[in-house]
Design a protein around this motif. Structure first.
Motif, PDB file in Angstrom:
ATOM      1  N   ARG C 116     -24.652  -6.785  65.065  1.00 31.71           N
ATOM      2  CA  ARG C 116     -23.343  -6.497  64.444  1.00 31.71           C
ATOM      3  C   ARG C 116     -22.214  -7.161  65.229  1.00 31.71           C
ATOM      4  O   ARG C 116     -21.236  -7.636  64.661  1.00 31.71           O
ATOM      5  CB  ARG C 116     -23.121  -4.983  64.378  1.00 31.71           C
ATOM      6  CG  ARG C 116     -23.872  -4.333  63.242  1.00 31.71           C
ATOM      7  CD  ARG C 116     -23.507  -2.867  63.043  1.00 31.71           C
ATOM      8  NE  ARG C 116     -24.621  -2.195  62.397  1.00 31.71           N
ATOM      9  CZ  ARG C 116     -25.504  -1.407  63.015  1.00 31.71           C
ATOM     10  NH1 ARG C 116     -25.374  -1.141  64.314  1.00 31.71           N
ATOM     11  NH2 ARG C 116     -26.501  -0.876  62.338  1.00 31.71           N
ATOM     12  N   THR C 117     -22.360  -7.170  66.555  1.00 35.06           N
ATOM     13  CA  THR C 117     -21.350  -7.817  67.391  1.00 35.06           C
ATOM     14  C   THR C 117     -21.291  -9.315  67.100  1.00 35.06           C
ATOM     15  O   THR C 117     -20.211  -9.873  66.883  1.00 35.06           O
ATOM     16  CB  THR C 117     -21.685  -7.577  68.882  1.00 35.06           C
ATOM     17  OG1 THR C 117     -21.580  -6.195  69.154  1.00 35.06           O
ATOM     18  CG2 THR C 117     -20.748  -8.355  69.778  1.00 35.06           C
ATOM     19  N   LEU C 118     -22.440  -9.947  67.073  1.00 32.85           N
ATOM     20  CA  LEU C 118     -22.454 -11.399  66.854  1.00 32.85           C
ATOM     21  C   LEU C 118     -21.978 -11.740  65.446  1.00 32.85           C
ATOM     22  O   LEU C 118     -21.279 -12.739  65.246  1.00 32.85           O
ATOM     23  CB  LEU C 118     -23.860 -11.950  67.115  1.00 32.85           C
ATOM     24  CG  LEU C 118     -24.321 -11.799  68.573  1.00 32.85           C
ATOM     25  CD1 LEU C 118     -25.783 -12.180  68.718  1.00 32.85           C
ATOM     26  CD2 LEU C 118     -23.452 -12.640  69.508  1.00 32.85           C
ATOM     27  N   ALA C 120     -19.782  -9.995  63.756  1.00 31.69           N
ATOM     28  CA  ALA C 120     -18.323  -9.831  63.771  1.00 31.69           C
ATOM     29  C   ALA C 120     -17.634 -10.983  64.488  1.00 31.69           C
ATOM     30  O   ALA C 120     -16.490 -11.314  64.210  1.00 31.69           O
ATOM     31  CB  ALA C 120     -17.953  -8.493  64.424  1.00 31.69           C
ATOM     32  N   LEU C 121     -18.341 -11.614  65.414  1.00 30.20           N
ATOM     33  CA  LEU C 121     -17.780 -12.749  66.141  1.00 30.20           C
ATOM     34  C   LEU C 121     -17.938 -14.058  65.370  1.00 30.20           C
ATOM     35  O   LEU C 121     -17.569 -15.116  65.859  1.00 30.20           O
ATOM     36  CB  LEU C 121     -18.441 -12.868  67.522  1.00 30.20           C
ATOM     37  CG  LEU C 121     -18.080 -11.743  68.497  1.00 30.20           C
ATOM     38  CD1 LEU C 121     -18.968 -11.796  69.737  1.00 30.20           C
ATOM     39  CD2 LEU C 121     -16.618 -11.827  68.898  1.00 30.20           C
TER      40      LEU C 121
END
Lengths: 339, 339, 339
Positions: C116-118, C120-121
């Motif tokens: 999810r972090t990647l 969002a990035l």
């Protein structure tokens, strides 16, 4: 110098550059305490423009074309390193990554020598994460370009606070935090995120509450009594019910297990039971209370998985907003350095 | 093959390609001993041109556009890896970094298999650092593109020697080292920097002195007696006073503590006391004597902090010059490989 | 979830999207079992076009311009990571590398949170290697872009199977594997390469033999009896002579020493003596029998050095073909994700 020795206490207000204008005089961004409110708003506005670039099919601006940006990370990080890397590349900068593993840092070279080396190799912006509080200040004193603090010890993490503010404003009716109750919950003592957020949130006029076990709040009562910047009040409590009641937003903090000296907490389970952000606890807050976390999360410890992934959670949005906010900071600081 | 087994002694002179012309016949750069003096001057001249590119607002040339440059580092390094990375990117090459950590190197794949893999993946220039002396020679025998030695064991570090020469020439009146006294001070035995510099400095006509504890000079008396390239003399001594007297430049070498077998030195403190480059010792040298160090430094051991950061120090300039010198080497060797 | 817990058995055939057309409906590439034969041929044809791009003086297409491709590697790898990195850069993608070392992965963040972090990035394609079989499936269930499996536990390595097929077809007279005897030799039990190849090779009509010590073939007799995709036969044997007799191609597999539980094999030497691919054994095969290995090799164990480097070896070509095949896969999957 150990990670614990050099804790830099948040300094006084920003000084004469303060007051009415949003002009950007800062070559470095070391902490949010150096920013006036108009300067914070300048970042927010520019981040709006940057977000439009990010959302394009080809997210690319020429703002930092030919500018060397070096990410110097002495602590492991995915989100912050990649966020800065992506932000700098969107601005067409020339990005170099240096991490403590696989570098002459392992040979014991001093921080200042490493800085001078990277400067000589063409770095004009140095994004630095370091376990020692104050390390980026030391570097900024001698570096000719811009230093951006990407997290130093337990001291500061200014771009995180700015992206948190940006995210909150986009979800608050009217885009203002004035009078809104915002709770920072957890291991406040060891949190650079909490410290940097206290400056921006109180400056935004929020009613800020800091909540955690008494052992993890040491020193914050004194700060609250003095006021942030010698003026702006906030509330410190270990009463999680009082803190969460009618809250408009809650930021859960990562329980920094690796940093915690023995004796500060009975156990992780005890912590989760007493301070973990659960659906039940969240029901005390105002309807639609926003949920945030700077990541990486210990799900089931400081935050329950259903809260982290629930409809009120802005956690993924925080990550996404990191890119345009960091683009704004990079562009503003590099602009001063170049001028 | 351990790091100590395969010490390659500097070979004889460059052979028939030698003599008057600066034409560049070298697909690889493995050591400075393969370069004729006109070829060294060719690198210096091209580095001047490259420095103009580096100093532009947007430092970019198309010289290596579409060329795959792979940095294959089996030893940790900040300055050399980043220097090659920045140099190759300035020339618009497609750069890939591979380090021993995080790669199949950990699975015990042989050096030649790794080379063949990287070649098949499109590497046309392979920049290699390896703990085993001679490793880049082994690779160069089979690699179809260019191999640049970025440091092999205690054997050679040719781009360091070239950037040292470039830096010295820019600071010597008239740009010549002819007759200038240049001292290489310290752990000569384990220094690839010293070996590569001996070729270029004596070729430049400098009066080269090599100085350190007798245990760290083993074999160098014999080499001095034979002469570099079978001809060019240099002086070997453990008398630091004699070495530094009237010196025009001093290169302090990193004390390679990690490589030093027990018994070569009584202690680091003893070494610093007897051979450390201090202001007091430097006062023996000629006025304006230049101070150099290949980095990373052990400040307070082989060099005193006030000397390292003093007005005569060219240490940061050495780092900065690494970029244009490596650009020149990359462009020259890749040009031969492509032709 | 340990590496051994979640072994995902190859699933059934691809379902309704199957049959006659080469249309590409797949947003993800998780294993070859999801591909119909026309879709496999689509990859082969596009890889031909990509190979033309790779062979240009400046190997660059705009196919993925502005597309964020993130290589998320939880296991060390040179060839696969660099291959995907080079492939994505050839297509002008914006590439970010994240490895387990030096990332918040070390802080115990969950795989889904990292995804999810990647995302969002800005990651639109996630290339993932993970020690746990099935991990990329878990990620693909929630990731909004494309997931490419770059190897998961002992389960699958689809791009390896596709590049193996591509390489074989280029060397088989007529470009067809129909009726050709192809032997997969070695540690089949722990090999994701073997599993993924079984799907594509049987689909190509090859006469596939799987050979190794009985302890390293467990479960494959049952699979062979059921047939790949419930239909396509292959042969399982521990008789290396029978397997190699008249073979048209042999793939030796890496002996995954690090994964092997005690007791599966008496010793590495015993294995090399009984199953190592030597010149002598290879003489049983058809003249011109092709030799392959997915790398990295243990030369002298599963394959003799003279075979690995001999005239029949396609091992380096396999590596080279990985780039155009991965370019094809990236372009096809990202095209679906964008549409």
């Amino acid at each position: 110098m150990s990670a614990e020795q050099a804790v830099v206490e948040p300094a006084g207000p920003a000084g004469p550059a303060d007051t009415k204008t949003g002009a950007w005089p800062h070559r470095h961004l070391l902490d949010t305490d150096a920013l006036t409110w108009p300067q914070v708003e300048r970042v927010m506005d520019l981040a709006d423009e940057m977000r439009e670039i990010v959302e394009r099919r080809r997210p690319r601006s020429d703002a930092l074309k030919g500018v060397g940006v070096t990410n110097l990370f002495y602590e492991a990080s995915t989100r912050t390193r990649v966020s800065f890397e992506v932000a700098a590349k969107h601005l067409s900068a020339d990005v170099v990554n240096v991490s403590a593993g696989g570098s002459s840092i392992e040979k014991g070279e001093s921080l200042l020598d490493t800085m001078r080396t990277l400067e000589a190799l063409g770095a004009r912006v140095l994004v630095i994460r370091h376990a020692v509080s104050g390390a980026p200040y030391l570097v900024a004193r001698e570096f000719r370009g811009s230093v951006i603090n990407a997290g130093d010890g337990r001291h500061a993490h200014p771009t995180q606070a700015l992206l948190d503010l940006y995210t909150l404003r986009r979800h608050m009716p009217g885009g203002s935090l004035e009078g809104r109750k915002v709770v920072i919950l957890g291991d406040v003592l060891h949190s650079r995120v909490a410290r940097s957020n206290l400056w921006t949130l109180t400056a935004a006029g929020a009613d800020v509450w800091v909540c955690g076990p008494a052992t993890l709040l040491r020193g914050f009562e004194a700060w609250a009594a003095a006021g942030v910047g010698g003026a702006r009040q906030f509330t410190v409590t270990s009463d999680v019910t009082a803190a969460l009641r009618d809250a408009d937003a809650v930021m859960a903090l990562r329980l920094q297990q690796e940093r915690m000296a023995a004796g500060l907490l009975p156990s992780v389970h005890e912590y989760a039971a007493r301070f973990g952000l659960t659906t039940e606890r969240l029901s005390l807050a105002a309807p639609g209370c926003l949920v945030m976390h700077p990541g990486p999360m210990n799900e089931g410890v400081e935050i329950a998985p259903d809260v982290a992934n629930g409809p009120r959670s802005l956690i993924t949005e925080q990550v996404a907003h990191g890119v345009p906010v960091r683009m704004a900071v990079l562009a503003l600081c590099a602009g001063v350095a170049a001028g």
